[in-house]
Design an enzyme around this catalytic site. Structure first.
Site, PDB file in Angstrom:
ATOM      1  N   TYR A  97       0.733  -1.036  -0.036  1.00 38.58           N
ATOM      2  CA  TYR A  97      -0.146   0.052  -0.278  1.00 38.58           C
ATOM      3  C   TYR A  97       0.988   1.426   0.071  1.00 38.58           C
ATOM      4  CZ  TYR A  97      -4.329  -2.277   0.509  1.00 38.58           C
ATOM      5  OH  TYR A  97      -5.084  -3.216  -0.339  1.00 38.58           O
ATOM      6  N   GLU A 196      -2.862 -30.799   8.018  1.00 45.92           N
ATOM      7  CA  GLU A 196      -3.467 -29.559   6.486  1.00 45.92           C
ATOM      8  C   GLU A 196      -4.739 -28.721   7.166  1.00 45.92           C
ATOM      9  OE1 GLU A 196      -3.985 -31.514   2.725  1.00 45.92           O
ATOM     10  OE2 GLU A 196      -5.019 -29.185   1.873  1.00 45.92           O
ATOM     11  N   ASP A 248      -5.185 -33.940   3.436  1.00 44.63           N
ATOM     12  CA  ASP A 248      -6.123 -34.038   2.085  1.00 44.63           C
ATOM     13  C   ASP A 248      -5.303 -35.031   1.243  1.00 44.63           C
ATOM     14  OD1 ASP A 248      -8.425 -33.225   3.591  1.00 44.63           O
ATOM     15  OD2 ASP A 248      -8.601 -31.404   1.692  1.00 44.63           O
TER      16      ASP A 248
END
Lengths: 364, 663
Positions: A97, A196, A248
């Site tokens: 920014y 995870e 996963d």
């Protein structure tokens, strides 16, 4: 100014000096950097992790993009020097920014500014913390019988047991996990499980897996932040805890494991600080999908492309991973870790993990 | 047996032409409700424009469509033409195949004399109401108002009512009002689009249109010049058919075959007539009206083998490159096209004895849709063709050109190209070979199609040249940004950080660019074109060369000139011998053009000599014939790309990076 800060500012000035000299001697200014690509990471036998190889690329003012990046580099150098002198620091997002005021040199995305911060780490061999830049993403949570001390924002040192002194969401890993901030004092745990998803982390917590099996549970929150990976590495090195990674069963989870164990491509310049080479993958493996007859989803085109890309990734170039990837492609299926709930809420803690961890020799 | 034949004979009776067309209205184009509305207006407007041109009056046409019932409309078309004398009014509007142009070999919009009376007929069939015609032939004449219907059985007009009438404020002109069942639609095939396209190719006309919702659109005149009047010519013998020959021979006023051949056809001289008669074994003095079929056949064969000059072509009236551009600009300005390719008007050619010529214009860019097929505007004798696009020779020609060579997208190199472009094609002829009486598509006559393709390619080349130029410029502009803006900032910042004076940039700049860059601009203010040509020497050496421009003749303005050209020729060629320009220095040439309209000049044509062509961008090498003749040949000069870049010895770091966030 600390010694590190001094060194950081000196090396940043060297970059500016090199650009200046090139222009002054009538050359087209450029910076040379190692290529941050999949094809340019090499196994570093000394540290057991993957680091950038020898291939380099040039960021040259001959092209608009290169010229703009060089200009941005100059602005970033000035900005960092200012922060060091004034004892300030900023997040990477704040720097993005701040660049709003740099007119032509304004970053077009935060990815671009993050990438440039990493480029500077690579060129100077400093860490971005030395440049007074921090990630805004906080690290993940930890639950388990581990005692640490943390120096808080007021300079007071707090002693925390990550099982008894924390709530259900665990101990939050801070941005800076280096020794001056966090000390590892002691543990009765036997191993670390890095998980995870939040759903599975909570399941293991609720089922009391950490106490029953004497484990430290770490929530990775998807692709783990630098501080999470650094923390896991310290647990592994200082507390001598074996680390297993539980994700996963899909191509993206394989990459999460690779970044914990071998080092991420993006941060290959500091792999030896972040990666835990002895970490092991517990699952969900491609063979789990058939062995446990798990509910699945079909691989999408993007998944298939990701798997094929992994076949060309040097980090997966061993028999085990090639087998996993090819099996998944053949099955054309993927499964979430929470798919284990098909057999009830306790199945993962009563049967799946004990079974797999025993086979791996982590549980005896 | 005889009685059956008698019975049949009783039933066989003459079918009038109007009865035939009543039953086969599609032949005239009245085959759908929305199309009928457009066809009617088209016929009336065609007539009005033809009449105005014949009378040498700048056309002022007012079209109004009002909804009277759900599917019924009242349409009126008013012009300021010469008017029609009272006794001719009924036949013009109430009788099919009545007209002044059917027998004339001449370029005009209407030809057969079917259109307007068919409109009247269609209106009365669908609504039962008569057409109302008002016409006035002169300021001092009384106007007449007539209610007219077509008697379809007899193909004769029925005048229901006629009144003299004072048409106030009108010097002369005609107004027809009729009712018709139809459907009012918008889009590519609409009344508005038809009038818009009419305005493009008739820039001398002012057309005002009020739609059923009361919205008024006016297409203002883009020029006050009338198109040159078309001349009437005699039929040319080539392509003549036996039946036509026989009927001409029967009706001729000439009593001898020799004079008949010589006077009723174009391009047959006394000697040639004699030659033809000898070959046909016929007497020059024979009465043409009395030739037998056999003799006609011999005559036709003899004509066919004779060497006859092509027909005169001054009977055609092209719109002309300048007016096509004006017309397009006038109507398309709202989409702000970035480029109007200089329109091409080909020399007249001949098909089956009929002279014809082809004109093409291409408009590119601006707000035109980028990924749609290009719009093809088809015109025949200044009349827009809105229907049967696929069957038309113009479309076939567009489809068979490989537009990829000219900067448009086209799958497989044939078919209608894609891109932000409009292609205009005008075919003018004394006889446009339409595929049907509805005059919706031009038949695919090989000679015509080949001409169209040629014209399209020439126009396409200008488009490609423009696009090449644009690409070169934008590539160079990017580098310009580096050396003019980014590099100086890098130098300042790095100097500040290391605490040294800002370094000189010339070495880096010439290494990045290594070219002379010519940047130019045209603007129009207060009746003058202001032109700026900036020459940046971004090479490491100083440069000295000549700059040349082609400007409109006589427009160069010496007033306030700071840097005088070495030579200003009458034909508009201007040359500057430039002084030596040092490395990284810049030289500006500013001047004005006077006495031009804004649209007369919008793109500079810049050439350079005395410098290696690869070392300069933004100026073409001077054509070899600069000193010999005009520069028309530049259409074949392909724009040069930028000087080839040095071989990049290193991988570009920022382009080699993959998406790193996915691991």
């Amino acid at each position: 100014m600390t010694e590190e800060e001094n060194r950081a500012v000196r090396s940043l000035k060297e970059i500016a000096g090199s650009i200046y000299d090139q222009i002054d001697s009538g050359k087209v200014p450029k910076m040379t950097l190692p290529l941050r690509t999949k094809s340019n990471i090499r196994f570093d036998p000394k540290h057991g992790v993957f680091k950038y190889g020898k291939a380099t690329g040039a960021r040259s003012a001959k092209k608009v993009n290169g010229a703009l990046m060089l200009l941005r580099t100059m602005y970033v150098l000035e900005f960092i020097e200012d922060m060091v002198q004034n004892g300030k620091s900023s997040t990477l997002r704040e720097m993005y920014y701040i660049s709003e005021g740099w007119e032509k040199a304004k970053f077009s995305s935060q990815d671009e500014s993050n990438m440039l911060a990493e480029d500077l780490e690579i060129v100077t061999a400093c860490m971005r913390e030395d440049f007074k830049l921090r990630a805004e993403e906080n690290g993940a949570s930890i639950i388990g019988d581990l005692t640490i001390s943390e120096m808080d924002r007021k300079g007071k040192v707090k002693r925390i047991n990550c099982r008894d002194d924390v709530g259900d969401s665990g101990y939050g890993i801070p941005n800076n996990v280096e020794r001056e901030k966090v000390q590892l004092l002691g543990t009765n745990a036997k191993f670390v499980v890095a998980i995870e998803t939040g759903g599975m982390f909570d399941r293991l917590v609720e089922n009391g897996f950490d106490e029953r099996y004497n484990a430290v549970l770490v929530h990775l929150k998807g692709q783990p932040a630098r501080s999470t990976r650094r923390f896991i590495k310290r647990l592994n090195e200082e507390m001598r805890l074996p680390v297993v990674v539980f994700t996963d069963g899909d191509p993206w989870s394989f990459r999460i494991f690779a970044s914990v164990a071998y080092g991420a491509i993006k941060t290959a310049h500091i792999s030896e600080y972040l990666a835990t080479p002895t970490a092991e993958f517990v699952g969900i493996t491609a063979s789990d999908i058939t062995n446990y007859d798990l509910p699945t989803d079909k691989l999408t085109d993007v998944d298939v492309r990701a798997l094929n890309a992994e076949l060309k990734d040097p980090r997966f170039a061993d028999e085990y991973w090639r087998g996993e990837i090819e099996t998944m492609l053949k099955l054309n299926k993927k499964a979430e870790q929470q798919a284990l709930a098909k057999y009830g809420l306790d199945f993962v803690t009563d049967r799946y993990l004990p079974e797999k961890l025993s086979n791996m020799g982590v549980l005896r | 047996m005889g009685s059956i034949a008698d019975e049949l004979a009783k039933k066989q009776k003459e079918i009038s032409v109007s009865e035939f067309f009543e039953r086969n209205r599609h032949i005239l184009g009245f085959d759908s409700q929305s199309k009928a509305l457009i066809m009617g207006i088209k016929e009336a407007v065609d007539n009005s424009l033809d009449a105005c041109e014949e009378a040498d009056v700048l056309p002022e046409i007012v079209v109004t469509v009002e909804r009277t019932e759900k599917d019924e409309f009242r349409v009126s078309v008013e012009d300021n033409g010469p008017g029609i004398v009272k006794k001719a009014i009924p036949n013009v509007f109430g009788r099919l195949l009545y007209g002044s142009r059917f027998h004339a070999v001449r370029q005009s919009r209407g030809q057969q004399g079917i259109g307007i009376s068919a409109t009247v007929m269609y209106g009365q069939i669908t609504t039962g109401k008569p057409a109302v015609v008002i016409s006035k032939t002169g300021a001092d004449d009384v106007a007449w108002r007539m209610e007219i219907m077509v008697n379809t059985k007899r193909n004769l007009p029925d005048v229901l009512k006629e009144d003299p009438f004072i048409w106030d404020g009108k010097e002369h002109g005609t107004k027809i009002t009729y009712h018709m069942n139809g459907r009012y639609v918008g889009g590519r095939q609409s009344v508005l689009e038809y009038l818009r396209q009419t305005a493009i190719v008739n820039p001398h006309a002012r057309i005002t249109f009020t739609d059923p919702d009361g919205r008024r659109t006016t297409f203002e005149r883009a020029t006050d010049r009338m198109p040159p009047a078309t001349k009437e010519i005699k039929p040319h013998p080539s392509g003549l058919e036996l039946g036509t020959l026989m009927s001409m021979a029967k009706e001729t006023k000439n009593k001898s075959l020799g004079r008949f051949l010589q006077l009723d056809f174009s391009r047959i001289s006394d000697r040639l007539a004699k030659d033809i008669c000898e070959r046909a074994g016929l007497d020059m003095m024979a009465d043409p009206a009395k030739l037998t079929l056999e003799e006609h056949k011999r005559l036709l064969a003899a004509i066919g083998t004779a060497k006859i000059m092509a027909p005169p072509t001054d009977c055609l009236s092209p719109i002309g490159a300048q007016l096509i551009k004006k017309g397009l600009r006038n109507v398309l300005d709202e989409v702000r096209p970035e480029f109007y390719a200089p329109p091409v008007t080909r020399d007249p050619k001949v098909h089956s004895g009929n002279p014809f010529l082809v004109e093409v214009g291409i408009v590119y860019g601006g707000d035109l849709p980028k990924d749609a097929p290009v719009q093809i505007l088809r015109f025949a004798n200044r009349v827009p063709l809105l229907y049967q696009q696929g069957a038309c020779a113009i479309t076939k020609a567009v489809e068979s050109v490989d537009w990829r060579r000219y900067g448009l997208e086209q799958r497989g190199g044939s078919g209608i190209p894609f891109g932000p472009a409009i292609i205009l094609v005008h075919v003018a002829s004394t006889k446009v070979p339409f595929t049907s009486e509805a005059k919706e598509a031009i038949a695919t006559i090989p000679e015509i199609q080949a001409e169209i393709e040629l014209a399209l390619k020439i126009c396409g080349r200008s488009l490609k040249t423009h696009l090449n130029k644009k690409e070169t410029k934008s590539k160079t502009r990017v580098k310009f940004e580096i050396v003019q803006e980014i590099l100086p900032l890098i130098a300042q910042k790095s100097a500040k950080i290391v605490g040294k004076p800002v370094p000189k940039l010339s070495g880096s700049i010439t290494k990045i660019m290594n070219v002379v860059w010519v940047d130019d601009a045209v603007s129009f203010e207060k009746g003058h074109h202001r032109i700026r040509v900036s020459i940046y020497n971004y090479t490491p050496q100083s440069q000295k060369f000549n700059l040349h421009m082609v400007l409109p003749p006589g427009a160069f303005d010496y007033k306030g000139l700071q840097f005088f050209p070495t030579e200003v020729r009458e034909d508009g060629k201007v040359t500057w011998e430039l002084p030596k320009i040092a490395s990284t220095e810049r030289l500006d040439i500013n001047f004005s053009l006077s006495g031009l309209n804004k649209e007369d000049y919008d793109e500079n044509e810049i050439y350079a000599s005395g410098i290696d062509p690869v070392a300069i961008i933004g100026a073409e090498p001077l054509p070899g014939d600069w000193d010999l003749k005009g520069l028309e040949v530049t259409e074949s000069v392909e724009a040069k790309g930028p000087a080839p870049e040095e071989e990049e010895e290193e991988v570009d770091y920022d382009e080699a990076k993959e998406a790193l966030n996915d691991d």
